[in-house]
Design an enzyme around this catalytic site. Structure first.
Site: not given
Ligand SMILES: [Zn+2]
Lengths: 283, 187, 362
Positions: A29, A238, A269
């Site tokens: 960090g 979606c 997707c």
């Molecule tokens: Zn999708």
């Protein structure tokens, strides 16, 4: 003019970046200053990520580049072809096949593994920058662990809006010590930062900083007891693959302002559609 | 110049150092995990792994401290020829190499400053044995718990207590190496 | 039905092809050669070398041609190229006192050893479009005269002899290298000057101008401005002496600024310094003014909050390659972050609407 070195950068520059990466991993960090070089792409377009990738790629790697979650956005295409040309590495769009993934603004939906490295392009690495423009001051604040200003800012949001009005580049605290900017990922992605199996490296070229999260590091999004952190996204499935767990882009589809929501992670997707999932807007 | 000085470097620096770095990085990111690196053939008493770390990370910008019997004419000449790294004492070193006893005392090295904790030394500890057993490790990079054959425990506990300041360690043995950053809790 | 946009690769290739066509323009018109650019657009070449931090007129000319005359784009090409060059060593500091001056003027003394040499300047041209230049024209030879000697003393040396100006003692500390180390605050003067010499000309000019208008005013006179060639020498350790490796043209400006004094020091003039590759007076003078403004702390002056006094502000925003990259990156897709803002605004509006509805009902 002669050929460029493997992965473009000269060896001395790579050593300088490699040393910075190791210190970054040792101090999770913390922003390590490094002497960023001018790259053949503009500052602000991923030069930090490109330098980190160039310093760690080997000829055996399979490289994936995403911008906004997608492999085929123009800047992702441009960076991918840069490394195809200068390092001769194999490239892929499949998250699971990649050994190194360079990203701008997203963390892939599929959980990454121990055999993967995620390299972030970072525009403004300093989480306190918009509260205090001076580097000399913010450096002091980090050294003293003086993060009150950040909490005040977030709390002002709550009193004004009822919510913390930061929706991306949402600050996190690493291992209870450094407050860190996770780059402009949507806060939906914040929970993936902590406890990740893969190494996460952050490169800010123009601002000359490298920082890192080793695997399985504790990363907490800043919040308040009465206003706990909440990872949010558009409340739709979606339109193409019907996923309900992915971050969505809103796409305007006609002149009447009709819209649909699709996964921002194009590989996720596509893979779901190939597996037979079908959303309401799919053909 | 001695033949040994000229040889023992990388014959394909860009590619060999990329593989070596990846293993060093994995080791530093996952404390306790043992990796193999090759490429350098340094003069005795340096190990292949120790020499490869030096070739991968050191150059004219990194002062190096050769501790104990790592400091001999052959090593000096080899390091100068292949890296150009200036030799220095522990207080100015960015890297130090030697066996654990020779590297002592740890308070001689730079541990960084509160504003720049990265300005600290990395110690390459040449070990007679290196195994994933012994001291228990917890912290960033470790899923639940790891183990590593450390030369002792107390020193690493005090080093961890300095966090975010402190030293980082790379342990080498033959072609193998493991690492222990300052962030690791040792028990 | 919706199909996600694909074909980024082909779009990029086509855009590049179109760009190449536009670069060439009408093929019935003769193509520009690099020597034409180098010789006839010399001041553009000089600017690209100065801000690109690479002294090579031919490469600068190439960059200008490739960038279609967009000088910041040309500077970018040069910067990206220079980082790939191996570094063999550092030259010795150049001696501008030994400069072979094409131009040398002082605004502080009417005449002085070495004389005022106007050189090839626009200063006293009337800015009237010269339509003769629209056609190709023969240029009559400029008159020449004998020059006395090569080396011309620095004007500030005369002031120094009387201790009227702050001394600038010789300092052999190796300067930090902006191109090899990350910029760090506070920045010493050597680092500031290094950043300023490659800083954007327009930005530096604007800052310098702001000091003249009262934002950190420091009453600068151009003590001396000189332009000319200096030799570059490098120590060769194997030989044990320095050899001449080339020659560069530089513009140097030394300003003489309002005196300061303190309890321990009598009043004295102070200095601002500008040094730039090529012929670039505007940049060199601007640099000297900004340099002087940034020295407020070491000279014990007040910080009045002027932008030109603010080292962080000046150094972090002076580089046009950093600035233009980050500015233009907002052209890149940001729909992920925008989407998250969109969701947030919708949510806040929805809640605000509900509240109003409730208040109305009560
Ligand atoms: Zn999708």
């Amino acid at each position: 003019m002669t050929e460029y070195n493997f992965a473009y950068l000269d060896e001395q520059t790579k050593r300088m970046i490699r040393r910075a990466i190791l210190k970054g991993l040792a101090i999770p960090g913390y922003q390590v200053p490094f002497a960023s070089r001018e790259m053949p792409m503009p500052y602000g377009w991923g030069t930090g990520g490109v330098q980190v990738s160039a310093a760690l790629l080997t000829p055996d790697d399979t490289f994936k580049v995403i911008d906004q979650g997608a492999d085929d956005t123009t800047n992702a295409v441009s960076i991918r072809s840069f490394f195809e040309r200068t390092a001769g590495v194999a490239t892929t769009t499949a998250t699971s096949e990649a050994s190194v993934i360079q990203t701008r603004h997203r963390i892939p939906e599929d959980a990454l593994t121990e055999n993967q490295i995620l390299v972030y392009q970072v525009p403004i690495p300093e989480p306190l920058r918009f509260l205090e423009p001076r580097e000399s001051e913010t450096r002091k604040m980090h050294s003293l662990e003086e993060y009150g200003l950040m909490h005040v800012k977030l709390y002002e949001d709550i009193s004004r809006h009822g919510h913390i009005a930061t929706s991306y580049a949402y600050p996190v605290k690493v291992e209870g010590r450094y407050v860190m900017d996770p780059s402009p990922i949507p806060k939906f992605d914040n929970p993936k930062l902590g406890n990740m199996a893969a190494i996460q490296l952050f490169g800010a070229g123009r601002e000359q900083r490298i920082y890192a999260l080793p695997p399985y590091t504790q990363v907490v999004s800043l919040d308040f007891e009465d206003h706990p952190f909440e990872a949010s996204k558009a409340d739709h499935p979606c339109g193409l693959c019907d996923a309900t767990d992915s971050y969505l882009d809103e796409v305007i589809i006609d002149d009447q302002g009709g819209r649909m929501f699709v996964c921002s992670d194009t590989d996720y997707c596509t893979a779901r559609q190939a597996a037979g999932h079908k959303g309401k807007d799919a053909a | 110049m001695e033949a040994q000085t000229l040889s023992g470097g990388f014959d394909n620096p860009a590619v060999q150092s990329s593989h070596a770095f990846r293993n060093i990085m994995e080791a530093m990111a996952r404390p306790g995990q043992i990796h193999e690196i090759k490429g350098a053939e340094p003069p005795a008493p340096l190990s292949i792994a120790g020499g490869t770390v030096l070739l991968t990370l050191c150059d004219t910008e990194t002062p190096v401290y050769l501790a104990g019997n790592a400091d001999n004419d052959e090593v000096r000449a080899w390091l100068a020829f292949h890296t150009g790294a200036p030799l220095t004492g522990p207080s100015r070193a960015m890297f130090a190499i030697g066996d654990w006893k020779a590297l002592m005392p740890l308070n001689a090295y730079r541990i960084g400053t509160s504003e720049y904790p990265d300005r600290s030394a990395t110690l390459i500890v040449e070990c007679a044995e290196l195994a994933a057993s012994g001291a228990k490790l917890r912290g960033p990079g470790i899923k639940s718990q790891a183990a590593l054959s450390l030369p002792e425990i107390r020193a690493f506990q005090s080093n961890q207590a300095l966090f975010p300041l402190g030293l980082d360690f790379i342990f080498t043995n033959g072609v193998r190496l493991a690492a222990l950053p300052r962030s690791t809790e040792v028990a | 039905m919706y199909v996600a946009v694909k074909g980024g690769e082909r779009a990029i290739e086509s855009a590049h092809a179109w760009l190449a066509e536009e670069r060439r323009g009408d093929t019935n018109i003769a193509e520009l050669s690099l020597p034409q650019i180098r010789e006839q657009l010399k001041l553009a070449v000089d600017r690209v070398m100065a801000e690109g931090s690479l002294y090579d007129p031919d490469l600068a000319a190439l960059a200008i041609k490739q960038s279609r005359g967009d000088l910041i784009e040309a500077i970018f090409l040069i910067r990206a190229y220079r980082t790939t060059l191996p570094r063999f060593g550092a030259s010795r500091p150049v001696d501008t006192g030994a400069m072979d001056c094409d131009r040398r003027i002082s605004a502080t003394f009417k005449d002085l050893p070495g004389g005022q040499v106007l050189g090839p300047t626009f200063d006293y041209t009337h800015r009237l479009l010269d339509f003769k230049l629209a056609a190709e024209s023969e240029v009559p030879d400029a008159p020449t005269r004998e020059v006395s000697s090569g080396a011309v003393p620095h004007v500030t040396e005369f002031l120094n002899q009387e201790e009227l100006i702050e001394s600038a003692p010789h300092d052999d500390t190796p300067p930090p290298d902006l191109t090899r180390e990350p910029l760090e605050m506070p920045a010493d003067r050597a680092l500031r000057l290094q950043a300023l010499t490659r800083a954007d000309e327009g930005f530096t000019l604007g800052l310098a101008y702001s000091t003249q208008r009262g934002y950190g005013r420091n009453h600068a006179f151009v003590g001396e401005l000189r332009i000319g060639a200096v030799t570059v020498e490098m120590d060769i350790p194997e030989l044990g002496f320095a050899v001449e490796i080339g020659e560069v043209t530089l513009t140097e400006c030394e300003t003489v600024n309002q005196f300061t004094g303190s309890k321990s020091e009598p009043p004295q003039f102070t200095r601002g310094y500008g040094l730039v590759f090529g012929q670039s007076e505007r940049k060199a003078i601007s640099m000297a003014l900004v340099d002087r403004a940034l020295r407020w702390e070491e000279l014990g002056e007040d910080y009045v909050g002027a932008p030109a006094q603010d080292t962080e502000f000046v150094l972090y925003h002076a580089d046009n390659i950093q600035a233009t990259g980050f500015l233009e990156h907002i052209k890149l897709p940001h729909y992920v972050d925008f989407q998250s803002e969109l969701e947030l605004v919708r949510k806040l509006r929805r809640e605000a609407g509900e509240e109003q509805f409730q208040e109305a009902a009560e």
